[in-house]
Design a protein around this motif. Structure first.
Motif, PDB file in Angstrom:
ATOM      1  N   PHE A  61       0.976  -1.225   0.025  1.00  0.00           N
ATOM      2  CA  PHE A  61      -0.033   0.142   0.070  1.00  0.00           C
ATOM      3  C   PHE A  61       0.770   1.271   0.000  1.00  0.00           C
ATOM      4  O   PHE A  61       2.226   1.135  -0.050  1.00  0.00           O
ATOM      5  CB  PHE A  61      -0.735  -0.058   1.246  1.00  0.00           C
ATOM      6  CG  PHE A  61      -1.871  -1.282   1.351  1.00  0.00           C
ATOM      7  CD1 PHE A  61      -2.772  -1.424   0.329  1.00  0.00           C
ATOM      8  CD2 PHE A  61      -1.602  -2.163   2.414  1.00  0.00           C
ATOM      9  CE1 PHE A  61      -3.647  -2.481   0.504  1.00  0.00           C
ATOM     10  CE2 PHE A  61      -2.616  -3.305   2.517  1.00  0.00           C
ATOM     11  CZ  PHE A  61      -3.558  -3.419   1.664  1.00  0.00           C
ATOM     12  N   HIS A 117      -4.727   0.985   8.658  1.00  0.00           N
ATOM     13  CA  HIS A 117      -5.364   0.912   7.116  1.00  0.00           C
ATOM     14  C   HIS A 117      -6.478   1.666   6.887  1.00  0.00           C
ATOM     15  O   HIS A 117      -7.365   1.575   7.998  1.00  0.00           O
ATOM     16  CB  HIS A 117      -5.617  -0.353   6.675  1.00  0.00           C
ATOM     17  CG  HIS A 117      -4.573  -1.268   7.020  1.00  0.00           C
ATOM     18  ND1 HIS A 117      -4.280  -1.962   8.588  1.00  0.00           N
ATOM     19  CD2 HIS A 117      -3.659  -2.256   6.352  1.00  0.00           C
ATOM     20  CE1 HIS A 117      -3.480  -2.761   8.287  1.00  0.00           C
ATOM     21  NE2 HIS A 117      -3.046  -3.262   7.041  1.00  0.00           N
ATOM     22  N   THR A 147      -3.038   3.649   2.429  1.00  0.00           N
ATOM     23  CA  THR A 147      -4.194   3.402   1.435  1.00  0.00           C
ATOM     24  C   THR A 147      -4.174   2.906   0.225  1.00  0.00           C
ATOM     25  O   THR A 147      -2.805   2.388   0.055  1.00  0.00           O
ATOM     26  CB  THR A 147      -4.712   5.069   1.002  1.00  0.00           C
ATOM     27  OG1 THR A 147      -5.829   4.890   0.173  1.00  0.00           O
ATOM     28  CG2 THR A 147      -3.808   5.675   0.118  1.00  0.00           C
ATOM     29  N   LEU A 153      -7.408  -3.691   0.209  1.00  0.00           N
ATOM     30  CA  LEU A 153      -7.609  -3.475   1.800  1.00  0.00           C
ATOM     31  C   LEU A 153      -8.542  -3.955   2.528  1.00  0.00           C
ATOM     32  O   LEU A 153      -8.295  -4.696   3.463  1.00  0.00           O
ATOM     33  CB  LEU A 153      -8.043  -1.844   1.559  1.00  0.00           C
ATOM     34  CG  LEU A 153      -6.890  -0.869   1.593  1.00  0.00           C
ATOM     35  CD1 LEU A 153      -7.392   0.669   1.168  1.00  0.00           C
ATOM     36  CD2 LEU A 153      -6.068  -0.898   2.670  1.00  0.00           C
TER      37      LEU A 153
END
Length: 219
Positions: A61, A117, A147, A153
């Protein structure tokens, strides 16, 4: 003399009830008796000792500085993970406040890191996370706010951290994830503890468990 005899009688009577009124140890005393933490291998968070099976899967990420954050970033570190979003008016401010307290307490401990997250990546861009991190005093050396792709995610939330308590009920992969859990992950990517991130006593329990985990590494 009579008063003295009465006092002795009261003392004996009180102590003779010791077995009936035995005080059970609080969680901190129980923690002091634990030499190793359990492993959590499934979404029901059933503790299992000496049975490491489930690892946090590979991930990639972007954090608040636009840097790529992956398993490699946390290799050799104990870390605490959670899920949040920057415009959350409910539990997220308390979660962030308690993560901040962990950041402050472990600021000089290179073994410990933090990972938050977003569950609303369409709002929480790198730029928004940067603004949020500045407002909250996030130290990017210690604590990454990440992100990325929503599917990725949500997948790691559900399959990696078992973070979505309602998923077993809804079974909707697009359903919004919102959890108060703080997840303790060891240096080998195993889940070793789950805590309510909004409750001060649970944060203290988390910190005691971090000490146990660090001692476990030494042994």
């Amino acid at each position: 003399m009579i008063k003295k005899l009465l006092l002795i009688g009261v003392f004996i009577a009180f102590n003779s009830c010791g077995n009936e009124n035995k005080v059970t140890p609080d969680s901190s005393e129980i923690d002091r008796q634990i030499s190793a933490l359990p492993y959590f291998n499934s979404a029901d968070f059933t503790p299992q000792w000496n049975t490491p099976i489930h690892k946090i899967p590979p991930f990639s990420f972007l954090d608040q500085n636009g840097d790529t954050i992956s398993n490699a970033t946390y290799k050799g570190h104990i870390y605490v993970a959670n899920f949040f979003f920057t415009i959350c008016p409910g539990i997220c401010p308390k979660l962030t406040e308690n993560m901040s307290s962990l950041q402050e307490f472990y600021q000089n401990d290179d073994d410990i890191m933090l990972l938050s997250h977003t569950v609303m990546p369409w709002v929480d861009t790198v730029e928004e996370l940067k603004k949020y991190s500045i407002r909250k005093g996030v130290n990017a050396e210690k604590w990454h706010l990440v992100t990325g792709d929503k599917t990725e995610l949500y997948t790691i939330a559900r399959d990696g951290y078992f973070a979505d308590e309602d998923f077993t009920k809804t079974t909707d992969v697009d359903d919004f994830i919102h959890t108060e859990n703080f997840i303790l992950v060891d240096k080998k990517r195993y889940i070793r503890g789950v805590y309510n991130g909004t409750i001060a006593l649970d944060i203290k329990r988390l910190m005691r468990h971090i000490d146990i985990l660090k001692n476990e590494d030494i042994q």
